[in-house]
Motif scaffolding. Structure first.
Motif, short mmCIF file in Angstrom:
data_model
loop_
_atom_site.label_atom_id
_atom_site.label_comp_id
_atom_site.label_asym_id
_atom_site.label_seq_id
_atom_site.Cartn_x
_atom_site.Cartn_y
_atom_site.Cartn_z
N GLU A 79 0.83 -1.21 0.00
CA GLU A 79 0.00 0.00 0.00
C GLU A 79 0.86 1.26 0.00
O GLU A 79 0.55 2.24 -0.68
N GLY A 112 -13.26 -7.35 -0.12
CA GLY A 112 -12.81 -6.41 -1.14
C GLY A 112 -13.09 -6.92 -2.53
O GLY A 112 -13.51 -6.16 -3.41
N MET A 160 -12.47 1.13 8.14
CA MET A 160 -12.87 1.14 6.73
C MET A 160 -13.50 2.47 6.36
O MET A 160 -13.20 3.06 5.31
N TRP A 214 -10.74 5.15 6.42
CA TRP A 214 -9.87 5.02 5.24
C TRP A 214 -10.54 5.63 4.02
O TRP A 214 -9.92 6.34 3.23
N GLN A 215 -11.83 5.35 3.85
CA GLN A 215 -12.57 5.87 2.71
C GLN A 215 -12.72 7.39 2.80
O GLN A 215 -12.56 8.11 1.80
N THR A 225 -2.81 9.98 6.05
CA THR A 225 -3.49 8.70 6.19
C THR A 225 -2.93 7.95 7.39
O THR A 225 -1.76 7.59 7.42
N LEU A 281 -4.92 -0.25 4.69
CA LEU A 281 -6.00 -1.07 4.16
C LEU A 281 -6.10 -2.41 4.87
O LEU A 281 -7.19 -2.98 5.00
N THR A 293 -8.61 -2.69 7.75
CA THR A 293 -10.02 -2.53 7.43
C THR A 293 -10.62 -3.89 7.06
O THR A 293 -9.97 -4.93 7.19
N HIS A 297 -11.32 -4.69 4.04
CA HIS A 297 -11.05 -4.91 2.61
C HIS A 297 -10.51 -6.31 2.34
O HIS A 297 -10.93 -6.98 1.40
#
Length: 477
Positions: A91, A312, A395, A398-399, A414, A418, A421, A423
């Motif tokens: 990531e 995900g 999640m 993060w979004q 950030t 990921l 979360t 995902h």
């Protein structure tokens, strides 16, 4: 006469050269100052510094001891530490790659041919570790000074953006101002323009274009070198490990005694893993001389593709996160849940959860009067939400952080990866946990309703009995 002919031919040659190359002057002008591109570049610098900060010793320790150690991550994502570290690395590389694409586009406008070859130099450095221009040779006070300098540029450019917005607001108000008050507003416009001129001098606006692109390139190379060293990627690509700057080493509290490639130079620390990460096995094909050469960034992008068994891959991670958060609120206050809210939650359920819920509720009676069983369900649901809730909230966070980036000049740092979360969460395990929450909530909700109904009935009976035995009723009888 001959001298005059020579002068005319020289003038003709210059004019024809300008006609053939009409953009050369524009390119030279563009290379002088950054200009309006300052805002885009400030955003890129902000993202780079946030990524650089996430690779600090403190955050690397937090990644290893907290992020990948979350109970929910271990239960429904993976229990393989190397795999989780590989996801974190992938990531970070992907975030860096997005920035690199923007910088590559900016570097094409530079006048320095070295900067125009940024893309090729970056791919070469990522794949082989060769740094022909020493762009990654930042360490110690040099790196700290560069970060402070960029911070000042970012702050000044953000201030410039606000001042320009203020000027636009004043100019719009001037159009609506009556003639008798226009002079005062016009004076404000003049003052605001002077303020903008002053702030431009301190911001990226008036900086040399090539020098700013060079700063971007050096910071990108430094961050990439840090990523590769921290996660133990391609250590053999560094022909001289002792030349790696001390500031690019990982946290001493993670592996204080690590040593690279048998080299006996003393580092502050070593990489997170002493062996290559599981997700890095594809990297062995890079630079091997085969025809099908896989790029460093391309291979990392593939690592973030969720397996078919995850939320995900099913595009359900965000939906399930919202569902879990709604259930969490209902479980905390079941007495406030109405019939409409129950129907709304049921409408959010996919067919797979509805089917498993029907099976679980089959044979369950309508009575829910056991306080011991209700307490046990509360404890069980609390334990599930302890590890499932953080992944759902992460999640959403993060979004939201990425939506924030799309709408603002300076992106928010950030703080969530990921892997923290839903995902990469296993779909079957997550749905089983959600089904358990629904079954428990169903019992607690019915228990609360029956207890409330019983309490109301007792209150009404008590009121009726007291009323029938009151002295007034006795006198009337």
């Amino acid at each position: 006469m001959a001298r005059e002919t020579t002068w005319l031919s020289r003038l003709k040659s210059q004019i024809s050269h300008k006609l053939i190359h009409p953009t050369s002057k524009l390119a030279r002008t563009r290379s002088r100052n950054v200009g309006v591109l300052a805002f885009e570049i400030a955003g890129l610098f902000s993202k780079l510094l946030a990524l650089h900060q996430s690779l600090s010793d403190k955050n690397i320790v937090r990644l290893k001891n907290e992020a990948i150690a979350l109970e929910g991550v271990r239960k429904i994502v993976s229990n393989d530490e190397s795999f989780l570290l590989g996801l974190a690395c992938a990531e970070m590389v992907q975030n860096l790659h997005v920035i690199c694409k923007a910088v590559a586009r900016l570097s094409d406008r530079a006048t320095d041919p070295t900067l125009r070859s940024f893309s090729e130099c970056l791919e070469d450095f990522a794949s082989t570790g060769r740094d022909n221009y020493n762009w990654a040779a930042l360490c110690g006070k040099d790196l700290e000074g560069l970060v402070r300098r960029i911070d000042r540029y970012i702050a000044a450019t953000a201030a410039l953006y606000r001042e320009i917005e203020e000027l636009n607001s004043i100019q719009n108000s001037l159009k609506k101002t009556p003639p008798e008050g226009a002079l005062e507003v016009q004076q404000k416009v003049v003052w605001q323009k002077q303020e903008i001129k002053y702030v431009k001098e301190k911001s990226l606006w008036n900086r040399s274009y090539d020098s700013v692109v060079l700063l971007l390139a050096r910071l990108i190379f430094t961050v990439l070198a840090r990523i590769k060293f921290v996660f133990g990627i391609g250590q053999s690509y560094y022909p001289h490990p002792s030349t790696l700057p001390r500031s690019l080493s990982a946290s001493a509290t993670v592996f204080p005694s690590s040593d690279l490639s048998g080299n006996h130079n003393s580092y502050v620390s070593g990489p997170l893993t002493s062996t290559p990460l599981h997700l890095n096995k594809r990297m062995t094909t890079i630079g091997s001389g085969t025809g099908n050469r896989v790029g460093f960034f391309e291979s990392r992008t593939k690592d973030l593709t969720p397996p078919p068994t995850t939320l995900g891959a099913a595009a359900l991670a965000l939906h399930y996160s919202n569902l879990i958060i709604v259930l969490e609120k209902m479980i905390k206050s079941p007495h406030l849940v109405g019939l409409d809210a129950r129907e709304d939650v049921y409408a959010m359920l996919p067919n797979s959860i509805r089917s498993s819920l029907r099976v679980r509720l089959k044979g369950v009676g309508f009575s829910a009067t056991d306080p011991v069983l209700a307490a046990e369900w509360r404890d069980a649901l609390g334990r599930i939400l302890t590890w499932l809730g953080p992944l759902a909230h992460n999640m959403i966070k993060w979004q939201n952080e990425r939506s924030f980036e799309q709408q603002n000049l300076m992106p928010k740092s950030t703080n969530v990866l990921l892997l923290q979360t839903l995902h990469f969460a296993n779909k079957d395990k997550t749905e089983a946990a959600i089904t358990e929450l629904l079954v428990g909530l169903n019992y607690i909700w019915r228990f609360e309703r029956e207890m409330n109904a019983k309490a109301l009935l007792e209150c009404s009976n008590f009121f009726f009995n007291n009323k029938s035995s009151s002295p007034i009723n006795n006198l009337q009888s």
